[in-house]
Design a protein around this motif. Structure first.
Motif, PDB file in Angstrom:
ATOM      1  N   SER A   1       0.927  -1.344  -0.118  1.00 51.56           N
ATOM      2  CA  SER A   1       0.094  -0.085  -0.034  1.00 51.56           C
ATOM      3  C   SER A   1       1.053   1.362  -0.108  1.00 51.56           C
ATOM      4  CB  SER A   1      -0.878   0.055   1.180  1.00 51.56           C
ATOM      5  OG  SER A   1      -0.111   0.152   2.435  1.00 51.56           O
ATOM      6  N   ILE A   2       0.288   2.309  -0.156  1.00 51.07           N
ATOM      7  CA  ILE A   2       1.125   3.739  -0.294  1.00 51.07           C
ATOM      8  C   ILE A   2       1.705   3.861   1.083  1.00 51.07           C
ATOM      9  CG2 ILE A   2       0.971   6.106  -0.725  1.00 51.07           C
ATOM     10  CD1 ILE A   2      -1.227   5.761  -2.612  1.00 51.07           C
ATOM     11  N   ASP A   3       1.171   3.605   2.100  1.00 52.81           N
ATOM     12  CA  ASP A   3       1.582   4.005   3.598  1.00 52.81           C
ATOM     13  C   ASP A   3       2.860   2.929   3.685  1.00 52.81           C
ATOM     14  OD1 ASP A   3      -0.202   5.766   4.458  1.00 52.81           O
ATOM     15  OD2 ASP A   3      -1.586   4.443   5.148  1.00 52.81           O
ATOM     16  N   GLU A   4       2.816   1.568   3.448  1.00 53.08           N
ATOM     17  CA  GLU A   4       3.729   0.769   3.531  1.00 53.08           C
ATOM     18  C   GLU A   4       5.078   1.323   2.588  1.00 53.08           C
ATOM     19  OE1 GLU A   4       1.304  -3.636   4.307  1.00 53.08           O
ATOM     20  OE2 GLU A   4       1.956  -2.827   2.179  1.00 53.08           O
ATOM     21  N   ILE A   5       4.684   1.763   1.639  1.00 49.41           N
ATOM     22  CA  ILE A   5       5.747   2.085   0.551  1.00 49.41           C
ATOM     23  C   ILE A   5       6.677   3.375   1.344  1.00 49.41           C
ATOM     24  CG2 ILE A   5       6.209   3.209  -1.853  1.00 49.41           C
ATOM     25  CD1 ILE A   5       4.131   1.550  -2.996  1.00 49.41           C
ATOM     26  N   LYS A   6       5.692   4.253   1.803  1.00 51.29           N
ATOM     27  CA  LYS A   6       6.321   5.470   2.538  1.00 51.29           C
ATOM     28  C   LYS A   6       7.339   5.165   3.553  1.00 51.29           C
ATOM     29  CE  LYS A   6       2.931   8.980   1.059  1.00 51.29           C
ATOM     30  NZ  LYS A   6       1.696   9.797   1.618  1.00 51.29           N
ATOM     31  N   ASN A   7       6.825   4.150   4.259  1.00 50.15           N
ATOM     32  CA  ASN A   7       7.619   3.618   5.291  1.00 50.15           C
ATOM     33  C   ASN A   7       8.870   2.996   5.194  1.00 50.15           C
ATOM     34  OD1 ASN A   7       5.827   4.391   7.417  1.00 50.15           O
ATOM     35  ND2 ASN A   7       4.743   2.395   7.323  1.00 50.15           N
ATOM     36  N   LYS A   8       8.828   2.258   3.962  1.00 46.37           N
ATOM     37  CA  LYS A   8       9.863   1.698   3.201  1.00 46.37           C
ATOM     38  C   LYS A   8      11.109   2.455   3.002  1.00 46.37           C
ATOM     39  CE  LYS A   8      11.980  -2.223   1.917  1.00 46.37           C
ATOM     40  NZ  LYS A   8      12.656  -3.177   3.027  1.00 46.37           N
TER      41      LYS A   8
ATOM     42  N   GLN B   1      11.375   5.746   4.062  1.00 44.27           N
ATOM     43  CA  GLN B   1      12.104   6.096   5.128  1.00 44.27           C
ATOM     44  C   GLN B   1      13.063   5.293   5.577  1.00 44.27           C
ATOM     45  OE1 GLN B   1       8.930   6.909   7.856  1.00 44.27           O
ATOM     46  NE2 GLN B   1       8.357   9.247   7.093  1.00 44.27           N
ATOM     47  N   LEU B   2      12.801   4.080   5.817  1.00 45.44           N
ATOM     48  CA  LEU B   2      14.066   3.090   6.121  1.00 45.44           C
ATOM     49  C   LEU B   2      15.158   3.245   5.156  1.00 45.44           C
ATOM     50  CD1 LEU B   2      11.639   0.301   7.223  1.00 45.44           C
ATOM     51  CD2 LEU B   2      13.030   1.732   8.690  1.00 45.44           C
ATOM     52  N   LEU B   3      15.059   3.232   3.768  1.00 45.62           N
ATOM     53  CA  LEU B   3      15.986   3.095   2.966  1.00 45.62           C
ATOM     54  C   LEU B   3      16.723   4.275   2.932  1.00 45.62           C
ATOM     55  CD1 LEU B   3      14.292   1.437  -0.342  1.00 45.62           C
ATOM     56  CD2 LEU B   3      15.937   0.465   1.186  1.00 45.62           C
ATOM     57  N   LYS B   4      16.103   5.470   3.420  1.00 45.45           N
ATOM     58  CA  LYS B   4      16.828   6.526   3.569  1.00 45.45           C
ATOM     59  C   LYS B   4      17.778   6.991   4.613  1.00 45.45           C
ATOM     60  CE  LYS B   4      14.205  10.036   0.669  1.00 45.45           C
ATOM     61  NZ  LYS B   4      13.463  11.521   0.556  1.00 45.45           N
ATOM     62  N   LYS B   5      17.305   6.017   5.732  1.00 42.00           N
ATOM     63  CA  LYS B   5      17.918   6.258   7.051  1.00 42.00           C
ATOM     64  C   LYS B   5      19.281   5.268   6.604  1.00 42.00           C
ATOM     65  CE  LYS B   5      14.338   6.971  10.429  1.00 42.00           C
ATOM     66  NZ  LYS B   5      13.468   6.219  11.419  1.00 42.00           N
ATOM     67  N   ASP B   6      18.994   4.076   5.956  1.00 43.31           N
ATOM     68  CA  ASP B   6      20.245   3.202   5.734  1.00 43.31           C
ATOM     69  C   ASP B   6      21.171   3.888   4.816  1.00 43.31           C
ATOM     70  OD1 ASP B   6      18.986   1.179   6.923  1.00 43.31           O
ATOM     71  OD2 ASP B   6      18.263   0.077   5.111  1.00 43.31           O
ATOM     72  N   LEU B   7      20.880   4.703   3.795  1.00 39.20           N
ATOM     73  CA  LEU B   7      21.719   5.438   2.915  1.00 39.20           C
ATOM     74  C   LEU B   7      22.519   6.581   3.666  1.00 39.20           C
ATOM     75  CD1 LEU B   7      22.033   5.716  -0.194  1.00 39.20           C
ATOM     76  CD2 LEU B   7      20.441   7.416  -0.356  1.00 39.20           C
ATOM     77  N   PHE B   8      21.707   7.233   4.508  1.00 39.91           N
ATOM     78  CA  PHE B   8      22.359   8.276   5.589  1.00 39.91           C
ATOM     79  C   PHE B   8      23.318   7.442   6.307  1.00 39.91           C
ATOM     80  CE2 PHE B   8      22.451  10.440   9.534  1.00 39.91           C
ATOM     81  CZ  PHE B   8      22.919  12.009   9.182  1.00 39.91           C
TER      82      PHE B   8
ATOM     83  N   ARG C   1      12.470   3.318  -7.375  1.00 37.34           N
ATOM     84  CA  ARG C   1      11.415   2.429  -7.700  1.00 37.34           C
ATOM     85  C   ARG C   1      10.090   2.788  -6.736  1.00 37.34           C
ATOM     86  NH1 ARG C   1      15.245  -1.895  -7.916  1.00 37.34           N
ATOM     87  NH2 ARG C   1      16.015  -2.185  -9.986  1.00 37.34           N
ATOM     88  N   LEU C   2      10.456   2.954  -5.693  1.00 40.46           N
ATOM     89  CA  LEU C   2       9.140   3.084  -4.799  1.00 40.46           C
ATOM     90  C   LEU C   2       8.476   4.262  -5.094  1.00 40.46           C
ATOM     91  CD1 LEU C   2      10.956   2.006  -1.535  1.00 40.46           C
ATOM     92  CD2 LEU C   2       8.790   0.792  -2.340  1.00 40.46           C
ATOM     93  N   TYR C   3       9.278   5.547  -5.267  1.00 43.74           N
ATOM     94  CA  TYR C   3       8.945   6.770  -5.616  1.00 43.74           C
ATOM     95  C   TYR C   3       7.942   6.704  -6.726  1.00 43.74           C
ATOM     96  CZ  TYR C   3      10.976   9.754  -2.161  1.00 43.74           C
ATOM     97  OH  TYR C   3      11.092  10.474  -0.970  1.00 43.74           O
ATOM     98  N   SER C   4       8.333   5.872  -7.874  1.00 43.34           N
ATOM     99  CA  SER C   4       7.648   5.881  -9.238  1.00 43.34           C
ATOM    100  C   SER C   4       6.392   5.157  -8.956  1.00 43.34           C
ATOM    101  CB  SER C   4       8.351   5.513 -10.235  1.00 43.34           C
ATOM    102  OG  SER C   4       8.981   3.882  -9.767  1.00 43.34           O
ATOM    103  N   ASN C   5       6.362   3.992  -8.123  1.00 46.86           N
ATOM    104  CA  ASN C   5       5.186   3.300  -8.003  1.00 46.86           C
ATOM    105  C   ASN C   5       4.295   4.088  -7.137  1.00 46.86           C
ATOM    106  OD1 ASN C   5       3.637   1.059  -6.929  1.00 46.86           O
ATOM    107  ND2 ASN C   5       5.023  -0.036  -8.208  1.00 46.86           N
ATOM    108  N   ILE C   6       4.588   4.995  -6.286  1.00 51.26           N
ATOM    109  CA  ILE C   6       3.433   5.844  -5.745  1.00 51.26           C
ATOM    110  C   ILE C   6       2.849   6.663  -6.558  1.00 51.26           C
ATOM    111  CG2 ILE C   6       3.227   7.711  -4.120  1.00 51.26           C
ATOM    112  CD1 ILE C   6       5.247   6.722  -2.392  1.00 51.26           C
ATOM    113  N   GLY C   7       3.588   7.193  -7.651  1.00 51.10           N
ATOM    114  CA  GLY C   7       2.949   7.966  -8.710  1.00 51.10           C
ATOM    115  C   GLY C   7       1.907   7.160  -9.470  1.00 51.10           C
TER     116      GLY C   7
END
Length: 70
Positions: free
Chosen positions: A10-17, A19-26, A52-58
């Motif tokens: 779902s969109i909420d699950e994608i947004k959470n994922k 955030q987790l990936l951005k923390k890993d990248l940081f 990929r996640l951002y494009s799928n949200i769109g």
């Protein structure tokens, strides 16, 4: 992460994922600076997964039926 897996989320699950990936990248950026990062390829994999996640949200916000009407 594959597109099949992303489409089931779902969109909420994608947004959470995202955030987790951005923390890993940081955290990986700090490891890179300190010389502790072992696998540089992981850096690009995370960036591609975020894209990929951002494009799928769109595509979920604007379903295909919308484009058929226009």
């Amino acid at each position: 992460m594959k597109n099949k897996e992303i489409k089931k989320m779902s969109i909420d699950e994608i947004k959470n994922k995202i955030q987790l990936l951005k923390k890993d990248l940081f955290n990986m950026r700090f490891k890179k600076i300190n010389g502790q990062l072992q696998n540089m390829a992981e850096f690009t994999k995370i960036k591609k997964n975020i894209a990929r996640l951002y494009s799928n949200i769109g595509s979920k916000k604007w379903p295909r039926e919308f484009y058929k009407v226009m």
